[in-house]
Design a protein around this motif. Sequence first.
Motif, PDB file in Angstrom:
ATOM      1  N   GLN A 126      50.960  29.063  44.783  1.00  0.00           N
ATOM      2  CA  GLN A 126      49.743  29.550  45.430  1.00  0.00           C
ATOM      3  C   GLN A 126      48.830  30.261  44.442  1.00  0.00           C
ATOM      4  O   GLN A 126      47.610  30.057  44.442  1.00  0.00           O
ATOM      5  CB  GLN A 126      50.118  30.507  46.557  1.00  0.00           C
ATOM      6  CG  GLN A 126      50.732  29.816  47.775  1.00  0.00           C
ATOM      7  CD  GLN A 126      51.069  30.795  48.866  1.00  0.00           C
ATOM      8  OE1 GLN A 126      50.957  32.006  48.675  1.00  0.00           O
ATOM      9  NE2 GLN A 126      51.500  30.285  50.029  1.00  0.00           N
ATOM     10  N   LEU A 127      49.427  31.056  43.569  1.00  0.00           N
ATOM     11  CA  LEU A 127      48.620  31.757  42.559  1.00  0.00           C
ATOM     12  C   LEU A 127      47.964  30.778  41.589  1.00  0.00           C
ATOM     13  O   LEU A 127      46.808  30.953  41.194  1.00  0.00           O
ATOM     14  CB  LEU A 127      49.492  32.753  41.796  1.00  0.00           C
ATOM     15  CG  LEU A 127      49.947  33.991  42.580  1.00  0.00           C
ATOM     16  CD1 LEU A 127      50.977  34.758  41.783  1.00  0.00           C
ATOM     17  CD2 LEU A 127      48.755  34.882  42.893  1.00  0.00           C
ATOM     18  N   LEU A 128      48.706  29.715  41.213  1.00  0.00           N
ATOM     19  CA  LEU A 128      48.125  28.706  40.317  1.00  0.00           C
ATOM     20  C   LEU A 128      46.965  27.987  40.989  1.00  0.00           C
ATOM     21  O   LEU A 128      45.911  27.743  40.374  1.00  0.00           O
ATOM     22  CB  LEU A 128      49.205  27.707  39.890  1.00  0.00           C
ATOM     23  CG  LEU A 128      50.244  28.224  38.881  1.00  0.00           C
ATOM     24  CD1 LEU A 128      51.356  27.203  38.714  1.00  0.00           C
ATOM     25  CD2 LEU A 128      49.576  28.490  37.540  1.00  0.00           C
ATOM     26  N   ALA A 129      47.151  27.626  42.274  1.00  0.00           N
ATOM     27  CA  ALA A 129      46.060  26.955  42.983  1.00  0.00           C
ATOM     28  C   ALA A 129      44.848  27.878  43.109  1.00  0.00           C
ATOM     29  O   ALA A 129      43.699  27.457  42.888  1.00  0.00           O
ATOM     30  CB  ALA A 129      46.552  26.533  44.373  1.00  0.00           C
ATOM     31  N   LEU A 130      45.124  29.155  43.429  1.00  0.00           N
ATOM     32  CA  LEU A 130      44.021  30.111  43.525  1.00  0.00           C
ATOM     33  C   LEU A 130      43.325  30.287  42.181  1.00  0.00           C
ATOM     34  O   LEU A 130      42.085  30.327  42.111  1.00  0.00           O
ATOM     35  CB  LEU A 130      44.587  31.452  44.013  1.00  0.00           C
ATOM     36  CG  LEU A 130      43.568  32.593  44.216  1.00  0.00           C
ATOM     37  CD1 LEU A 130      42.585  32.218  45.309  1.00  0.00           C
ATOM     38  CD2 LEU A 130      44.308  33.878  44.585  1.00  0.00           C
ATOM     39  N   GLN A 131      44.106  30.325  41.102  1.00  0.00           N
ATOM     40  CA  GLN A 131      43.508  30.479  39.765  1.00  0.00           C
ATOM     41  C   GLN A 131      42.704  29.246  39.376  1.00  0.00           C
ATOM     42  O   GLN A 131      41.622  29.357  38.774  1.00  0.00           O
ATOM     43  CB  GLN A 131      44.626  30.746  38.739  1.00  0.00           C
ATOM     44  CG  GLN A 131      44.132  31.094  37.358  1.00  0.00           C
ATOM     45  CD  GLN A 131      43.422  32.425  37.315  1.00  0.00           C
ATOM     46  OE1 GLN A 131      43.579  33.237  38.199  1.00  0.00           O
ATOM     47  NE2 GLN A 131      42.609  32.643  36.298  1.00  0.00           N
ATOM     48  N   ARG A 132      43.230  28.059  39.708  1.00  0.00           N
ATOM     49  CA  ARG A 132      42.478  26.827  39.402  1.00  0.00           C
ATOM     50  C   ARG A 132      41.157  26.804  40.181  1.00  0.00           C
ATOM     51  O   ARG A 132      40.105  26.421  39.640  1.00  0.00           O
ATOM     52  CB  ARG A 132      43.329  25.607  39.749  1.00  0.00           C
ATOM     53  CG  ARG A 132      44.512  25.392  38.809  1.00  0.00           C
ATOM     54  CD  ARG A 132      45.128  24.016  39.018  1.00  0.00           C
ATOM     55  NE  ARG A 132      46.329  23.849  38.244  1.00  0.00           N
ATOM     56  CZ  ARG A 132      47.561  24.066  38.687  1.00  0.00           C
ATOM     57  NH1 ARG A 132      47.738  24.469  39.955  1.00  0.00           N
ATOM     58  NH2 ARG A 132      48.602  23.900  37.919  1.00  0.00           N
ATOM     59  N   HIS A 133      41.235  27.163  41.469  1.00  0.00           N
ATOM     60  CA  HIS A 133      40.011  27.193  42.262  1.00  0.00           C
ATOM     61  C   HIS A 133      39.019  28.207  41.682  1.00  0.00           C
ATOM     62  O   HIS A 133      37.816  27.917  41.570  1.00  0.00           O
ATOM     63  CB  HIS A 133      40.373  27.560  43.702  1.00  0.00           C
ATOM     64  CG  HIS A 133      39.184  27.586  44.632  1.00  0.00           C
ATOM     65  ND1 HIS A 133      38.444  26.457  44.950  1.00  0.00           N
ATOM     66  CD2 HIS A 133      38.586  28.624  45.295  1.00  0.00           C
ATOM     67  CE1 HIS A 133      37.462  26.799  45.758  1.00  0.00           C
ATOM     68  NE2 HIS A 133      37.519  28.101  45.982  1.00  0.00           N
TER      69      HIS A 133
END
Length: 484
Positions: A126-133
């Motif tokens: 979730q943190l990676l997806a949030l960071q990518r976004h």
Amino acid sequence: MPKKEKKAKTPLSDEEQLLLFQQKLLAEEEMAKKKERLLSQFLKDKLAKEEHSSALNLNKINTQWRTVLREVKTRELHKDIEILSQTFERVVDCKDNVIKSLAKDLSEAEEQYARALRSHLHNVDQLLALQRHRLSLLEESYNMELEALTKEFETERKTIIDQHEKEIHYLQDIFMAMEQNYIDSEYESKLEFQSMWNDLKNMNLEEKHFLRLHLENIVEDLWRKFQDVLKNYTDATEDRKAAFETLQVKDEKSSKEIEVHMKKIQKLQDAITISKGKIMIHSRESEDENRYIRNDKELVLVQLRNLKAQRTQARAASQKNLVKLTLESNATLKALRKIVDKGEKILKLAEICRKFETEEEKVLPFYSSVLTPKEQEGIEENNLEELTEELAKVMVDYTGMENFWKRYNKVKLEQLSLQHRRAQLLDINGKLREMLKQYLDGISVSDEVLSQLNPLFIVNYQSNLPQPLSIPTAHPGDKQHPTT
């Protein structure tokens, strides 16, 4: 025979009697020595026989005693082996229970670890997806700002170039106008200068001609006077002339030296001026550098003050944390020391109690429950309904203490039963003492005894004393209540 009698009858002399007596003594001594030798030999043989028989009998007794001791020792060893095997089985059962509990804890810990790992990986995803976004949004905003800045830069660049070209054209026009004005003013000043130069030239020629004539007359008069004076002077100054020539030679040499020194001085002055220029340049550069260094110094001082303030704050915080840590560590050390002392006391008491355990308690230290399986199931269901999650976790942590609590409850029950039995026995003892006192008072006769109840005073075959209670026989190990 008659010859012997004659010899016997003949009297012996003293020497012969002494010899005869000595012979008898020697014979007796030899006989005594023979007897002693025979007796000593007999005693030695007898002693050897006795020693041999005693050694044989001792060996027989030792062999029989060893057999008896082996049998006794084997019986004791069999008993010890049985006790040790039972204790070993008990220890093995305890160890198996501990291993099972540890395996259960390990499986639960593995499940918790897997659950935590899955949650951690989910959170990381979730943190990676949030960071990518977030990165995509930042990239879009960056591109938009970059486009806006490039457009603004291009427009500003075009305006600056246009203004620059206009200023260049304006300056070129100004330069051409100034150049034309300069050329016109130069031509006019040249014409004026030429006219003035011609007028001055004519005036100078006229004045020169007039002065020339006047000066030629004056010069002729002065020449004649000069020749006269020169002749007088040369006559008077021949010695001085020679000295003058020598001085002139010296003057030429000194003038040449002065020229050399002047050239050196000029070179030194040039070097001085060059060095002064360099010094000025270096001074300007050094002033700039000093100014930059002062600014950097001020910034560094400001940063240093900030760092000192942060250091003091960090030191105060660390000091506070250290004081807190020392207090907590001292408290924990005291608590741990108390726990260790308590544990040592418990171990010492366990060792002391271990000495007083019976063989049954050594073999079976944990008594089985008195409740039936249905009653145990009902109690477990009631406990599960009333328990909360926190209490259940605590009970799971203390499942290893179940056997301890069994033994503790057993000892507590025995203590309570013994206390109850002691109270009963003390009550019975007090009643018996009271009855004995009444009996002794009944035997003795006195005013005090007669004024009180007397067992000897009987009316209608009945005494006025209360009847004694029935005293049940009880053993120290019994746990039944006495009948009242």
